[in-house]
Write a protein that holds these residues in place. Sequence first.
Motif, PDB file in Angstrom:
ATOM      1  N   ILE A   1      37.105  46.439  37.907  1.00 24.84           N
ATOM      2  CA  ILE A   1      37.824  46.529  39.181  1.00 24.84           C
ATOM      3  C   ILE A   1      38.812  47.673  39.031  1.00 24.84           C
ATOM      4  CG2 ILE A   1      39.283  45.278  40.814  1.00 24.84           C
ATOM      5  CD1 ILE A   1      38.371  42.663  39.575  1.00 24.84           C
TER       6      ILE A   1
ATOM      7  N   ARG B   1      42.452  46.013  42.982  1.00 22.71           N
ATOM      8  CA  ARG B   1      42.717  44.811  42.183  1.00 22.71           C
ATOM      9  C   ARG B   1      43.725  43.856  42.839  1.00 22.71           C
ATOM     10  NH1 ARG B   1      47.562  45.716  39.800  1.00 22.71           N
ATOM     11  NH2 ARG B   1      48.100  47.845  39.163  1.00 22.71           N
TER      12      ARG B   1
ATOM     13  N   LEU C   1      45.331  40.715  44.307  1.00 23.08           N
ATOM     14  CA  LEU C   1      45.042  39.317  43.959  1.00 23.08           C
ATOM     15  C   LEU C   1      44.399  38.538  45.091  1.00 23.08           C
ATOM     16  CD1 LEU C   1      48.184  38.517  41.900  1.00 23.08           C
ATOM     17  CD2 LEU C   1      45.807  38.283  41.139  1.00 23.08           C
TER      18      LEU C   1
ATOM     19  N   HIS D   1      37.626  41.914  46.038  1.00 17.54           N
ATOM     20  CA  HIS D   1      37.051  42.333  44.752  1.00 17.54           C
ATOM     21  C   HIS D   1      37.371  41.335  43.641  1.00 17.54           C
ATOM     22  CE1 HIS D   1      36.809  46.111  47.018  1.00 17.54           C
ATOM     23  NE2 HIS D   1      35.812  46.417  46.203  1.00 17.54           N
ATOM     24  N   VAL D   2      38.651  40.949  43.565  1.00 15.65           N
ATOM     25  CA  VAL D   2      39.039  39.991  42.528  1.00 15.65           C
ATOM     26  C   VAL D   2      38.325  38.663  42.767  1.00 15.65           C
ATOM     27  CG1 VAL D   2      40.973  38.622  41.620  1.00 15.65           C
ATOM     28  CG2 VAL D   2      41.233  41.094  41.960  1.00 15.65           C
ATOM     29  N   ASP D   3      38.270  38.255  44.030  1.00 16.00           N
ATOM     30  CA  ASP D   3      37.607  36.988  44.328  1.00 16.00           C
ATOM     31  C   ASP D   3      36.127  37.033  43.938  1.00 16.00           C
ATOM     32  OD1 ASP D   3      37.484  34.324  45.654  1.00 16.00           O
ATOM     33  OD2 ASP D   3      36.033  35.396  46.904  1.00 16.00           O
TER      34      ASP D   3
ATOM     35  N   SER E   1      35.589  37.057  40.217  1.00 14.53           N
ATOM     36  CA  SER E   1      35.973  35.798  39.561  1.00 14.53           C
ATOM     37  C   SER E   1      34.795  34.829  39.555  1.00 14.53           C
ATOM     38  CB  SER E   1      37.173  35.168  40.283  1.00 14.53           C
ATOM     39  OG  SER E   1      36.747  34.568  41.502  1.00 14.53           O
TER      40      SER E   1
ATOM     41  N   VAL F   1      39.609  45.281  34.247  1.00 11.13           N
ATOM     42  CA  VAL F   1      40.521  45.618  35.344  1.00 11.13           C
ATOM     43  C   VAL F   1      41.359  46.806  34.889  1.00 11.13           C
ATOM     44  CG1 VAL F   1      42.323  44.840  36.920  1.00 11.13           C
ATOM     45  CG2 VAL F   1      40.705  43.175  36.017  1.00 11.13           C
TER      46      VAL F   1
ATOM     47  N   ASP G   1      51.648  40.718  37.420  1.00 13.25           N
ATOM     48  CA  ASP G   1      50.322  41.152  37.914  1.00 13.25           C
ATOM     49  C   ASP G   1      49.260  40.799  36.878  1.00 13.25           C
ATOM     50  OD1 ASP G   1      51.520  42.338  40.125  1.00 13.25           O
ATOM     51  OD2 ASP G   1      51.532  44.358  39.230  1.00 13.25           O
TER      52      ASP G   1
ATOM     53  N   LEU H   1      46.222  38.131  37.276  1.00 14.33           N
ATOM     54  CA  LEU H   1      44.820  38.562  37.169  1.00 14.33           C
ATOM     55  C   LEU H   1      44.081  37.718  36.130  1.00 14.33           C
ATOM     56  CD1 LEU H   1      45.379  42.415  37.428  1.00 14.33           C
ATOM     57  CD2 LEU H   1      43.864  41.066  38.925  1.00 14.33           C
TER      58      LEU H   1
ATOM     59  N   ALA I   1      43.266  34.455  37.702  1.00 15.13           N
ATOM     60  CA  ALA I   1      42.197  34.545  38.699  1.00 15.13           C
ATOM     61  C   ALA I   1      40.835  34.801  38.057  1.00 15.13           C
ATOM     62  CB  ALA I   1      42.519  35.666  39.697  1.00 15.13           C
ATOM     63  N   LEU I   2      40.813  35.668  37.051  1.00 21.15           N
ATOM     64  CA  LEU I   2      39.519  36.133  36.536  1.00 21.15           C
ATOM     65  C   LEU I   2      39.101  35.427  35.253  1.00 21.15           C
ATOM     66  CD1 LEU I   2      40.132  39.917  37.216  1.00 21.15           C
ATOM     67  CD2 LEU I   2      38.353  38.524  38.303  1.00 21.15           C
TER      68      LEU I   2
END
Length: 432
Positions: free
Chosen positions: A250, A255, A257, A261-263, A266, A274, A284, A288, A291-292
């Motif tokens: 990403i 990037r 949150l 893209h992050v979703d 994930s 990232v 941050d 991340l 989330a990931l």
Amino acid sequence: MPRVQQPTWPDESARAGVFDQLRAAPPLVFAGEVDVLRGRLAAAARGEAFLLQGGDCAETFAESTADRIRNKIRTILQMAAVLTYGASVPVIKMGRMAGQFAKPRSADEETRDGLTLPTYRGDAVNGHGFTETDRLPDPERLWRTYTTSAQTLNLLRAFTAGGFADLREVHSWNQGFVSGPGYDRYEQLAREIDKAVRFMNAIGADFDAIQGVEFYSSHEALLLDYEEALSRIDSRTGEVYDCSGHFLWIGERTRQLDGAHVDFLSRVRNPIGVKLGPDASVQDALALIDALDPEREPGRLTFITRMGAGKIRDRLPALVEGVRDAGAQVAWVTDPMHGNTITSSNGYKTRRFEDILDEVVGFFEVHRALGTVPAGLHMELTGDDVTEVLGGAGLIDEAGLERRYETLVDPRLNHQQSLELAFLVAEMLAER
Ligand code: PEP
Ligand code: CO
């Protein structure tokens, strides 16, 4: 969720048609390979391997020729030989190849001589020529991205399985290059490797068994239409993989949150990178990770920092400490390219070899001071003798940029500069 940096396709039914076509096409990579890579990256995060990721800023359809592909693979193999031999550490070889056709842009439009057109977003979206037809996003290009990636990957797999990448070919990779500091030093190293290979042979090591090498593909997962269409459910495990490439990252511009893209990333099992620029905060980074990589799975998450030579020593320590103290296991990789882009006085987008090197040195210094692991290198490079980056032993100066400046987006290290950098990194890696 907001889908930033996506093209505005002029015709929705054409987009949907290509999407369905991609969805029905065979995957480019196999989930099992992706799982092996995740394990390799976990080793890199622990300091038991080192990631070498390199290739064009933007691949193009026109330059996806056998010669260009071979030269890039050869450059990465040579750099890997230098790093492996110089530092006695396994190197994970990964191309920014076979899928790196889309670019995020800071501006949506570009104006020249009073004419305003959409910016070039990579061959996956539109053409580079400054005409209305070229710059109009065309979803058929997503299909061409798939076929060109398949062709590239096919050649890559053929080279790496068919003997081209055999360590016993270490001399032949240098053929065709004139002499120069990078090449001469490489020749000397190749002689040493030869000697070691002969010794191993003599004591019965089976070199035929290690003839092939693992070589992974990677690109920025930017165009969600493309990445979503190439996601597949693994028949073995029922889990979702983005089968457009082994490793996906990403970018700094996508990037967010709460962004798509992050979703999206994930939800896939691939190892994910990232990019983190100089303004990324510990918060941050931790968000991340949540989330990931909520499970804190080794090899799952790689942070690719691109701070700039002037900022890395100042900004990186807090990030690394914050992540370490939170108990997260990420692989830290340096991208010494994107924080060091300048414009030369004669108007070229370029970088200084010394800044690139300085950021790498800073990266190793920070990790040494903290007792953490510098796990890899992310480069924009090509296997050809282009003149896009200033300096290096070939002493490319501003006037020299005019000689062979070919990139459509960011400047790349040429073959000699790449080797030179590999020797310098090997020294630092040996001390790791
Ligand atoms: C890139 O890798 O070409 C790129 C656009 O990087 P970043 O997202 O770090 O700016
Ligand atoms: Co770039």
